[in-house]
Design an enzyme around this catalytic site. Sequence first.
Site, PDB file in Angstrom:
ATOM      1  N   CYS A  22       0.840  -1.206   0.000  1.00 31.42           N
ATOM      2  CA  CYS A  22       0.000   0.000   0.000  1.00 31.42           C
ATOM      3  C   CYS A  22       0.869   1.248   0.000  1.00 31.42           C
ATOM      4  CB  CYS A  22      -0.923  -0.016   1.219  1.00 31.42           C
ATOM      5  SG  CYS A  22      -1.924   1.470   1.371  1.00 31.42           S
ATOM      6  N   CYS A  38      -0.386   4.086   2.106  1.00 30.93           N
ATOM      7  CA  CYS A  38      -0.134   3.959   3.555  1.00 30.93           C
ATOM      8  C   CYS A  38       1.335   4.194   3.893  1.00 30.93           C
ATOM      9  CB  CYS A  38      -0.484   2.552   4.051  1.00 30.93           C
ATOM     10  SG  CYS A  38      -1.968   1.824   3.376  1.00 30.93           S
ATOM     11  N   ASP A  39       2.224   3.633   3.108  1.00 29.98           N
ATOM     12  CA  ASP A  39       3.630   3.524   3.538  1.00 29.98           C
ATOM     13  C   ASP A  39       4.624   4.314   2.687  1.00 29.98           C
ATOM     14  OD1 ASP A  39       2.841   1.769   5.554  1.00 29.98           O
ATOM     15  OD2 ASP A  39       2.941   0.045   4.219  1.00 29.98           O
TER      16      ASP A  39
END
Length: 309
Positions: free
Chosen positions: A135, A138-139
Amino acid sequence: MEKQKLVIVGNGPAGATAAIYAARANLSPLMLAGNQPGGLLTMTGKVENFPGFPEGIDGFDLVMKMQEQAEKFGARVEYETVEHFTLNPGGVHRLELSGGAVVECDALIAASGASPRYLGLAGEEKFRNHGVSACATCDGAFFENMPVVVVGGGDSAMEEAIFLTRFASVVYVVHRRDQLKASPIMAARARENPKIKFVWNTVVTGLLGGSDLEKVALRNVATGEESELPCRGYFCALGHIPNTRSFAGQLELDDAGYIRLFDGTTRTSCEGVFAAGDCADPRYRQAICAAASGCQAAIDAGRYLESIR
Ligand code: NDP
């Protein structure tokens, strides 16, 4: 045998938010947390894009806080998986749980999530949260000025790669063929981005490093040549697999296995069964979207239960 008004399958952001709303509507929901309690969010480290947490919040802590909130209002949580569903349109649904118990309910919310597809390499497990992610949203921000690899050639891979160029020094897209599966517009956008370099006809054969990822091992499938590519991030964009196998044959699924929803609601093809979050969302797959659809599912389920009283 237990009889419930409402059972929620899954305790990720969709299931937990559905439980908060349903509990506050006096529906006394039972939430089944399954064998990956908290869902996909617990697989990422810090969540920095969930509104309300400017400092970021640990993914596991976030879903556990949601669950605590649901329990505070009267939701019950069981760490059980459903072995078998017998769905009965407009009637009572029967769930056989892994521990042997049987639960019946008038309404069911499927919030069983999706799992990212990985290649299945040992290093993908070893470096999870130490370079390996599925992701970018997200990261990605953890890879400021670092080289990263994206594996895959579909729209997800292009989207991930383009997003990662905001942070990474260079984004290598490693694809097993010499043609992208991605739509022409996404492919063009990626090709035009000077930070994205394509590594064609190539598969990742290993992930290498100490405690953090340092490089990937590659093999060119056309020439057989082996090589290594330094990178700190490895983003798998091979698609997602919705966790809906146990609903097959009882709920209408799309070609990729996502639960079909009807009329802009969370209603499924089976009366009294609602779906929320990634198991019914091939498009966005974000925690905040899952939470929002969990709220919708609880409202839809509440209205349904009212209508059959
Ligand atoms: P896709 O199934 O479209 O693409 C998966 C990619 O991973 C393919 O390029 C495939 O290679 C590759 N792949 C799969 N398994 C392996 C493997 N074992 N080894 C190496 N490579 C592998 O999944 P996406 O998640 O990209 O897209 C899913 C759906 O969501 C699509 O309909 C897509 O259009 C849509 N989507 C749309 C977006 C948008 O419009 N903005 C954004 C993201 C997704 P190969 O090409 O050789 O099959």
